[in-house]
Design an enzyme around this catalytic site. Structure first.
Site, PDB file in Angstrom:
ATOM      1  N   CYS A   1       0.817  -1.220   0.000  1.00 19.45           N
ATOM      2  CA  CYS A   1       0.000   0.000   0.000  1.00 19.45           C
ATOM      3  C   CYS A   1       0.848   1.267   0.000  1.00 19.45           C
ATOM      4  CB  CYS A   1      -0.931   0.001   1.204  1.00 19.45           C
ATOM      5  SG  CYS A   1      -1.890  -1.502   1.281  1.00 19.45           S
TER       6      CYS A   1
ATOM      7  N   HIS B   1      -3.241   6.803   2.627  1.00 19.49           N
ATOM      8  CA  HIS B   1      -3.715   5.510   2.129  1.00 19.49           C
ATOM      9  C   HIS B   1      -5.060   5.225   2.801  1.00 19.49           C
ATOM     10  CE1 HIS B   1      -4.228   1.412   1.188  1.00 19.49           C
ATOM     11  NE2 HIS B   1      -3.855   0.949   2.366  1.00 19.49           N
TER      12      HIS B   1
ATOM     13  N   ASN C   1     -10.328  -0.183   0.247  1.00 23.26           N
ATOM     14  CA  ASN C   1      -8.858  -0.176   0.269  1.00 23.26           C
ATOM     15  C   ASN C   1      -8.357  -0.682  -1.089  1.00 23.26           C
ATOM     16  OD1 ASN C   1      -6.161  -0.789   0.550  1.00 23.26           O
ATOM     17  ND2 ASN C   1      -6.357  -1.590   2.633  1.00 23.26           N
TER      18      ASN C   1
HETATM   19  N1  ACO Z   1     -18.745  -8.618   9.760  1.00 24.67           N
HETATM   20  C1  ACO Z   1     -19.192  -8.874  11.025  1.00 24.67           C
HETATM   21  N2  ACO Z   1     -18.366  -9.194  12.028  1.00 24.67           N
HETATM   22  C2  ACO Z   1     -17.049  -9.278  11.748  1.00 24.67           C
HETATM   23  C3  ACO Z   1     -16.541  -9.050  10.467  1.00 24.67           C
HETATM   24  C4  ACO Z   1     -17.446  -8.711   9.455  1.00 24.67           C
HETATM   25  N3  ACO Z   1     -17.052  -8.446   8.189  1.00 24.67           N
HETATM   26  N4  ACO Z   1     -15.197  -9.207  10.506  1.00 24.67           N
HETATM   27  C5  ACO Z   1     -14.876  -9.530  11.756  1.00 24.67           C
HETATM   28  N5  ACO Z   1     -16.009  -9.582  12.512  1.00 24.67           N
HETATM   29  C6  ACO Z   1     -16.113  -9.885  13.950  1.00 24.67           C
HETATM   30  C7  ACO Z   1     -14.991 -10.740  14.459  1.00 24.67           C
HETATM   31  O1  ACO Z   1     -15.250 -12.120  14.258  1.00 24.67           O
HETATM   32  C8  ACO Z   1     -14.984 -10.369  15.932  1.00 24.67           C
HETATM   33  O2  ACO Z   1     -16.012 -11.079  16.564  1.00 24.67           O
HETATM   34  P1  ACO Z   1     -15.816 -11.644  18.072  1.00 24.67           P
HETATM   35  O3  ACO Z   1     -15.602 -10.412  18.922  1.00 24.67           O
HETATM   36  O4  ACO Z   1     -17.087 -12.354  18.340  1.00 24.67           O
HETATM   37  O5  ACO Z   1     -14.603 -12.509  18.023  1.00 24.67           O
HETATM   38  C9  ACO Z   1     -15.389  -8.896  15.922  1.00 24.67           C
HETATM   39  O6  ACO Z   1     -16.030  -8.672  14.659  1.00 24.67           O
HETATM   40  C10 ACO Z   1     -14.236  -7.948  16.070  1.00 24.67           C
HETATM   41  O7  ACO Z   1     -13.203  -8.320  15.137  1.00 24.67           O
HETATM   42  P2  ACO Z   1     -11.878  -7.490  15.010  1.00 24.67           P
HETATM   43  O8  ACO Z   1     -10.950  -8.163  14.060  1.00 24.67           O
HETATM   44  O9  ACO Z   1     -11.378  -7.187  16.395  1.00 24.67           O
HETATM   45  O10 ACO Z   1     -12.453  -6.134  14.361  1.00 24.67           O
HETATM   46  P3  ACO Z   1     -11.755  -4.738  14.213  1.00 24.67           P
HETATM   47  O11 ACO Z   1     -12.569  -3.721  14.848  1.00 24.67           O
HETATM   48  O12 ACO Z   1     -10.278  -4.795  14.537  1.00 24.67           O
HETATM   49  O13 ACO Z   1     -11.878  -4.483  12.643  1.00 24.67           O
HETATM   50  C11 ACO Z   1     -10.507  -4.489  10.661  1.00 24.67           C
HETATM   51  C12 ACO Z   1     -11.210  -5.341  11.724  1.00 24.67           C
HETATM   52  C13 ACO Z   1     -11.569  -3.690   9.933  1.00 24.67           C
HETATM   53  C14 ACO Z   1      -9.773  -5.411   9.728  1.00 24.67           C
HETATM   54  C15 ACO Z   1      -9.519  -3.521  11.364  1.00 24.67           C
HETATM   55  O14 ACO Z   1      -8.716  -4.236  12.287  1.00 24.67           O
HETATM   56  C16 ACO Z   1      -8.608  -2.808  10.397  1.00 24.67           C
HETATM   57  O15 ACO Z   1      -9.047  -2.007   9.602  1.00 24.67           O
HETATM   58  N6  ACO Z   1      -7.294  -3.018  10.497  1.00 24.67           N
HETATM   59  C17 ACO Z   1      -6.324  -2.235   9.716  1.00 24.67           C
HETATM   60  C18 ACO Z   1      -6.305  -2.617   8.293  1.00 24.67           C
HETATM   61  C19 ACO Z   1      -5.251  -1.792   7.580  1.00 24.67           C
HETATM   62  O16 ACO Z   1      -4.845  -0.740   8.021  1.00 24.67           O
HETATM   63  N7  ACO Z   1      -4.767  -2.259   6.455  1.00 24.67           N
HETATM   64  C20 ACO Z   1      -3.749  -1.451   5.768  1.00 24.67           C
HETATM   65  C21 ACO Z   1      -2.657  -2.254   5.313  1.00 24.67           C
HETATM   66  S1  ACO Z   1      -3.131  -3.670   4.410  1.00 24.67           S
HETATM   67  C22 ACO Z   1      -3.563  -3.135   2.928  1.00 24.67           C
HETATM   68  O17 ACO Z   1      -3.886  -2.018   2.809  1.00 24.67           O
HETATM   69  C23 ACO Z   1      -3.599  -4.073   1.757  1.00 24.67           C
END
Ligand code: ACO
Length: 320
Positions: A114, A247, A277
């Site tokens: 990215c 990004h 993204n």
């Molecule tokens: N729909 C519903 N529930 C979901 C989903 C979904 N799509 N995905 C995960 N959940 C659930 C999980 O199972 C978990 O449930 P549980 O509490 O019962 O175990 C709960 O939601 C929380 O999951 P987390 O993974 O903790 O969710 P989080 O708030 O961290 O969000 C996300 C996940 C969106 C991926 C976030 O961590 C994020 O954006 N991270 C950064 C990504 C990033 O910056 N990428 C940039 C570099 S990579 C690139 O760009 C190619």
């Protein structure tokens, strides 16, 4: 007055097909509400059958050439920042060079996930400053939806496809526009946070896997520090920056950066709601849209920052 590598002809291209959160509700156990509140994403564009990085790159590049008013023959280097080329080799850049008729150019891909577009700006800036090149076509393009596990709700909701491009050209006398500074970083000890496995031996495409929460924390800390570093490097402050174009990974990263670090959120340009993204395409896509809408204008000073697999991260300041 310092001579700077000028950035012009910023353009972008989005594939026609779209996939909304409501469409995703039919594929995996998720909801529009969860995706919107946790990421800020509502919809994304996805490539069609037989549409690859080089195809969408060419579409964006053609507009860039028109806007920058240069012919393909005037380009002496084609850079494509991508991690999702159709083939491991040849490079997407070589395909683009041929498809647009840039017959005087050398061409290669940049694999910095990215962060690829900012890495590309830094490389282009060096080629211009060393007088190796006069006109460089820089493209950020990715088709991460082709490397997505559509049964994994934690990743498949995040990505979209697209391409963005610009010309980085040699400065003209008396012009202070251009790349003010760039800074690139890498921490390979965190290589397992985001991966696309190479599964070609098994004759199937590897999928993106990500440790979302860890990447989220790195996103806040590393992109913030990168911005602070380039400001310090240039004796500037956030007051000297008109717009921050990051990004587009998750809206909440910048909400948190505002709350924790106090960055001026009103200056942050976000297009994640309709682009998702798009990896190395996300900065030029957001920049092009902001310019077309009249928000960002010629002469504005913009801060760019990104973080991706590696992990690699970066920041740049550009006077447009
Ligand atoms: N729909 C519903 N529930 C979901 C989903 C979904 N799509 N995905 C995960 N959940 C659930 C999980 O199972 C978990 O449930 P549980 O509490 O019962 O175990 C709960 O939601 C929380 O999951 P987390 O993974 O903790 O969710 P989080 O708030 O961290 O969000 C996300 C996940 C969106 C991926 C976030 O961590 C994020 O954006 N991270 C950064 C990504 C990033 O910056 N990428 C940039 C570099 S990579 C690139 O760009 C190619």
């Amino acid at each position: 007055m310092k001579k700077r590598s000028v950035v012009c002809g910023i353009s972008s291209f989005l594939p026609e097909n779209t996939l909304t959160n409501f469409d995703l509700e039919k594929i995996v156990d998720t909801s529009d509400e969860w995706i919107t509140t946790r990421t800020g994403i509502k919809t994304r564009h996805v490539v069609g059958d037989s549409q690859y990085v080089h195809d969408i790159s060419v579409k964006s590049a053609q507009t860039t050439l028109e806007r920058a008013q240069i012919t393909p023959e005037m380009i002496d280097c084609v850079l494509v920042a991508t991690t999702t080329s159709e083939k491991r080799c040849p490079s997407s850049a070589a395909r683009v060079q041929d498809m647009i008729g840039a017959k005087n150019a050398f061409a290669f891909d940049i694999q910095a996930a990215c962060s690829g577009f900012i890495y590309g700006l830094a490389i282009a800036d060096s080629f211009i400053k060393s007088e190796t090149c006069k006109n460089i076509l820089l493209i950020g393009a990715d088709t991460l939806t082709l490397f997505t596990d559509w049964t994994d709700r934690s990743t498949c909701i995040l990505f979209g496809d697209g391409a963005g491009s610009c010309i980085v050209r040699a400065p003209t006398e008396g012009d202070d526009r251009g790349i003010v500074t760039t800074k690139l970083y890498s921490d390979g000890s965190k290589h397992d946070l985001i991966t696309i496995e190479n599964s070609e031996k098994n004759c199937f495409r590897g999928y993106m896997t990500m440790r979302g929460q860890a990447v989220f924390k790195c996103g806040i800390e590393n992109m913030y520090q990168a911005m602070v570093d380039v400001l310090e490097q240039t004796n500037m402050t956030f007051d000297d920056i008109d717009w921050i174009v990051p990004h587009q990974a998750n809206k909440r990263i910048f909400d948190s950066m505002h709350k924790i670090k106090g960055i001026p959120i009103e200056k942050v340009i976000l297009t994640i709601d309709h682009h998702a993204n798009t990896s190395s395409a996300s900065i030029p896509l957001a920049l092009d849209e902001a310019i077309n809408s009249g928000k960002v204008r010629q002469g504005d000073t913009v801060m760019l920052t990104a973080l991706g697999a590696g992990i690699v991260w970066s920041a740049a300041i550009v006077k447009l």
